[in-house]
Every structure is written in C-alpha cells, then in structure tokens.
Scaffold this active site. Sequence first.
Site, mmCIF file in Angstrom:
data_model
loop_
_atom_site.group_PDB
_atom_site.id
_atom_site.type_symbol
_atom_site.label_atom_id
_atom_site.label_comp_id
_atom_site.label_asym_id
_atom_site.label_seq_id
_atom_site.Cartn_x
_atom_site.Cartn_y
_atom_site.Cartn_z
ATOM 1 N N LYS A 245 3.407 3.313 16.291
ATOM 2 C CA LYS A 245 4.460 2.484 15.704
ATOM 3 C C LYS A 245 5.840 2.821 16.249
ATOM 4 C CE LYS A 245 2.194 0.547 11.773
ATOM 5 N NZ LYS A 245 1.544 0.752 10.501
HETATM 6 N N1 GLU Z 1 -4.437 -0.128 7.369
HETATM 7 C C1 GLU Z 1 -5.191 0.478 8.434
HETATM 8 C C2 GLU Z 1 -4.288 0.724 9.627
HETATM 9 O O1 GLU Z 1 -3.260 0.090 9.757
HETATM 10 C C3 GLU Z 1 -6.328 -0.389 8.924
HETATM 11 C C4 GLU Z 1 -7.423 -0.414 7.956
HETATM 12 C C5 GLU Z 1 -8.682 -1.119 8.384
HETATM 13 O O2 GLU Z 1 -8.670 -2.026 9.233
HETATM 14 O O3 GLU Z 1 -9.698 -0.747 7.804
HETATM 15 O O4 GLU Z 1 -4.624 1.567 10.429
#
Ligand code: GLU
Length: 283
Positions: A245
């Site tokens: 990020k």
């Molecule tokens: N929120 C998780 C992430 O941004 C992804 C979760 C998922 O796809 O299971 O890494």
Amino acid sequence: MLTRFAPSPTGELHLGHAYSAVLAHDAARAAGGRFRIRIDDIDGSRSREDYVAASLADLAWLGLDWDGDPVRQSDRLADYAAGLDDLRRRGLVYPCFCTRADIAASLSAPHGPSGAVYPGTCRDLPAAPRERRMAAEPHCWRLDMARAVAETGELAWEEAGQGQRIADSQAHGDIVLARKDAPASYHLASTLDDAAMGVTHVIRGADLAASTDLHRLLQALFGLPTPLYRHHALICGPDGKRLAKRDAAASLKSLRDAGADGPALAADLAAGRLPTGYSLQNP
Ligand code: GLU
C-alpha cells in the site's frame, strides 16, 4: 456464481487490488453471476472511512459494478461473537494471556505459515487460575488446533484448475481467533462472511493461499460450505517486489489523477497485460 472483492480500508488500492477485483468481477459476470464488495474494516485502529470511499471510487473508475451494498465487517460483530461462543462451548478455544514478548522469548516456538507457532503456554491452564486471570488480564482467544483437527480429520479444498489441495492447518498452530481490541481475526470473520454472503468462488492473491488452510478448517468446524478457490499470481513492481500500500506510484488514485483510462486498464489486467515495468509472479 457469486464472487467478492474484500479490501481492507487501511490505505489506497493499487494495481494488485485492481487485478484481483477485475478477475473476481469478470469471472462472475462471464457466468451471469453476482459480484459483491466486502469492506474488511474489523481493525478499528487502522481502518479509515476516507479509504472506504476512495476504494469504491477506484472500483467505479475501473468500470466495475457490484451487486447490493458493500458488506461491512464492522456491522457483523454479533455473528463473529456467536461463532466464537459456539467454539467456546465446544472447548475448541481457550483464553491466552501471553504478550508478544512472552511468545518471542519462548525458544521452542518454531515458525509456521502464520508466523511463530504458539508454544501452548496457556492451553492447559487449570480452571481456577484461568477464571481469575480472565477477570483481571487482557487476553485473546486461541483455537486449540489439536482438538479442532481431531474433530474434523483431514480436509482439502479445490484450487481452480489445479485440483485438490490438502489443508495443512496444523502447521499454523493455535491461531488467534479474537482479541480484546479486535473481536474477530481475519480468519474467523472472512470464513463466516464468505458463507453468509453465499460466496461460491473466492478469487484472491496467492499471498492468502496459506490462510485457506485455516478457512477450510473453520468451515468444517461450523458446518459451512466450501467455496472453490483461485489464488492468483501477484503483481510486482519495477523492483521485483510485490506491491504494497505504500507504493504510491502504483496506486489507482495516482493513475486516475494522471488521466489513465480506468476501463482500458481493467481490460488490460483481465488479459494479463500490465503497465510497463510491472510483472505477475507467483510467490
Ligand atoms: N481484506 C483482505 C486483504 O485486503 C483480503 C481478504 C480476502 O480476500 O479474503 O488482504
């Protein structure tokens, strides 16, 4: 068919997120299925509302459309608490009072796919001191992995195009399922959410393949269906490292601000064509 894209609103989305979202969206649309968004905002200290809005704006800029309102994990805490209660009643979780320093100091802690494997210090505390400490000390809840695996036996999931993968949950050790400050871990929340949303195909980055061991185990413990999985290759930057990020140059916002064409980028990503300097790699 129902797929989902589940960003954590802890930063700006980048090309890697776009790739994941496009694959999940296009797979659903090609099959006449549904595509949903889930906001993984369970980490209250790191999640930000402006990132939620920015993520949805980025997805719309790519030309993606989704069904229904985005699901928010912060609205689903009661479900996670009920799941944890169920495991508690069945003696499959226990309170753990160890600090990170305690665990790091334990020489016996080997490394597993989720980091240091918990040495089990709090697993078999007698009832009386356990009750006393629960009233007085902050604690998390850990899965008693040996008991869980004894209940489920060997498990597998289907990786799209590659057949069965054995879920090696045991290698992760007694994972944390809830903390005082985060009422459900990613594993607990994501497993319950995917089932509640009716997700049939989980399409996400290969960095999360190891998590699927645990999601498969939790599905078995809760009697939930198992989706089909596709863990796709990860986009790496010009330095050969997978995007994070903090890589501002690859953020969708910076591409958008520079006048890039969102739907054209989505079409390129769907075809595996990446902007110059970027590459797809399997970890
Ligand atoms: N929120 C998780 C992430 O941004 C992804 C979760 C998922 O796809 O299971 O890494």
